[in-house]
Design an enzyme around this catalytic site. Sequence first.
Site, short mmCIF file in Angstrom:
data_model
loop_
_atom_site.label_atom_id
_atom_site.label_comp_id
_atom_site.label_asym_id
_atom_site.label_seq_id
_atom_site.Cartn_x
_atom_site.Cartn_y
_atom_site.Cartn_z
N LYS A 108 1.09 -1.43 -0.11
CA LYS A 108 0.22 -0.08 -0.28
C LYS A 108 0.83 1.15 -0.24
CE LYS A 108 -3.15 2.92 -0.15
NZ LYS A 108 -4.06 3.01 -0.84
N CYS A 144 -3.62 11.27 1.56
CA CYS A 144 -2.75 9.85 1.21
C CYS A 144 -1.61 10.40 1.05
CB CYS A 144 -3.85 9.47 -0.13
SG CYS A 144 -5.49 8.42 0.64
#
Length: 463
Positions: A239, A293
Amino acid sequence: MSDSTSQGAPALYGSDVSTDEQRDALTGGEVPIAVYGLGKMGLPLASVYADVTGNVTGVDVDPAVVESISAGENHIVGEPGLSDLVEEVVDRGALSATTEGSTAAADARVHVVIVPTLVDEDSKPDLSVVESVMADVAAGLSAGDQVILESTVPPRTCRDVVAPTLAAESGLDREEFGVAFCPERTSSGRALEDIRGAYPKIVGGIDDESTRVAELLYGEISSNEIVPVADATTAEAVKVFEGVYRDVNIALANELTKHAEELEISVLEAIEAANTQPFCDLHIPGAGVGGHCIPYYPHFLIQMFNADSRLMELSREINDTMPTYTAELALSGLAKHGKESAGSDVLVLGLTYRAGVDELRATPAMGVIERLAGAGADVTAVDPITDTTEPFEDAGANVVSLDDVREGSYDAVVLVTAQEAFEDLEIPALAADDPLVVVDGRQALTELQNEHGIYYRGIGINA
Ligand SMILES: NC(=O)c1ccc[n+]([C@@H]2O[C@H](COP(=O)([O-])OP(=O)(O)OC[C@H]3O[C@@H](n4cnc5c(N)ncnc54)[C@H](O)[C@@H]3O)[C@@H](O)[C@H]2O)c1
Ligand SMILES: CC(=O)N[C@@H]1[C@@H](OP(=O)(O)OP(=O)(O)OC[C@H]2O[C@@H](n3ccc(=O)[nH]c3=O)[C@H](O)[C@@H]2O)O[C@H](CO)[C@@H](O)[C@@H]1O
């Protein structure tokens, strides 16, 4: 391990029954699930889990969030299908919501955690929210439970923080419960589509049994391939690597846009042409990189490990210069036409970090406003997507409505975020003078490039 449980609900982790029986129990509503965090990602995820399993308790610390969901309402804007799904699963009792995390944990056999992981003022990852949720989970953890972490975290968090904390605070042995990292590969604006299977789902456990249970769960949630990896650390790294890849490639595009300016070519045209073969995926230059993010994920490696991360650090630095670069295109445009920065009326279009998403974390608009106001410009800002104005007013902007903008006149217009509502804004009509300086930070105003009375500078187009 026996599949009998203190709550009577069947355990998945270490269960003796067949996988098919476990699958039937899961989809038959026999396996209570708790989802912690009911925000932009958590509410869509909890709703899909409820749709598939029929037995989900959502947990959020915000009473207003819990109240709205309990009434069958969706508090997240801009997610197609979510309002109908929330109403439907709440109406049939498949989803309920509470602020009581430890109570929900005591009743659940699967615990899905999807709360924010941010960075502090020194850019060090802040796991305090994840840790507070894990304290709630530990208070209700039973042998045979499975914990799923979807929040993006630094690699080794499950191994070195989550699993030991759960064991210590629950009194269970590490081998009595499962922990797996199953990253959220979801973008705001298409959450349900992404959760249901737009991409393969990565799962990695702290042991093989944790991975198996995660595969079983997401095999029912997602229609796409489930990709088990060696362990939770690998899944966490997947991720973060995805996010770092994006930040570095955006930085490359931002650097190339400056070469294109010197070369007097459109970098966008060159990028699109370069990307016509599969070995190139150049990203798009712009006014900056925001959200919670992409600007944060590199720090999950830079700050946490000793390995050389000069490329990631430099990429962060390049991307963080873009808001100032964008503002200075406006200031130099004004100067080129004999206008002082001080006292010039500059309109900033767009405050959220990207179009259509009401999220202000690390938004490039803040840096643009700060640089313009710092140069003495009179800054007006508008963004119909967000109601939040205070941070931008503190930075020196007067935040107004679109109707106010239409009544105003400006020396320069700077587009930072291409909200859909700006599409029918007659920008030339906003000119206080000839020319109007227009800085296009997202290649959204290219039709003005050769417009009479407009001095156009477009990032990736001609700047
Ligand atoms: N937003 C995205 O595009 C995106 C995409 C992929 C992954 N992620 C990751 O998903 C995670 C969540 O992001 P988000 O966008 O849903 O955040 P968000 O800010 O939209 O929602 C977070 C929710 O968690 C709640 N919360 C905070 N502390 C809590 C606690 N102790 N217990 C229970 N609930 C608590 C908040 O009240 C809020 O409703 C983050 O780790 C993020 O990195 C986000
Ligand atoms: C599952 C998950 O974690 N999903 C994340 C989510 O990320 P996100 O919602 O933060 O959105 P992003 O699109 O990454 O934008 C971030 C900022 O970067 C600017 N930007 C972007 C592209 C570009 O070429 N040039 C730019 O300048 C843009 O304006 C904005 O400010 O979806 C992305 C896939 O969309 C994923 O990759 C990303 O992991």
